[in-house]
Design a protein around this motif. Structure first.
Motif: not given
Length: 97
Positions: A19-24, A41-54, A70-79
């Protein structure tokens, strides 16, 4: 308008990190790209999912963002934290109370 719904699968212990990576990424890079409209950015209540709705003005603006280093760098960090299933959608109907 093009809507990205990206569902990330993550280990519960790393959900907050993702979540922090996606928010940043959104605050520092994505929202400054041409055609960006909004993101949540949505954090799933069960803890195993995060959803980015953009939302982007159109699919071309979204695709142009993907080629930005610059965008690719952040995407790599999330992946590095989670797996992703990004899909583009068109908004067909909106309902409000």
């Amino acid at each position: 308008m093009a809507t990205l719904i990206n569902v990330f699968t993550v280990e519960p212990a790393r959900q907050r990190e993702l979540v922090d990576v996606l928010v940043t990424a959104t605050e520092e890079v994505m929202r400054h790209r041409p055609g960006f409209v909004a993101a949540t950015i949505h954090a799933g209540a069960e803890g195993t999912r995060v959803v980015n709705y953009a939302q982007w003005e159109n699919a071309d603006a979204f695709r142009a963002m993907l080629t930005d280093p610059a965008c690719q760098e952040h995407l790599r960090a999330a992946l590095a934290i989670a797996t992703a299933d990004p899909q583009l959608y068109t908004v067909e109907s909106v309902h409000h109370v």
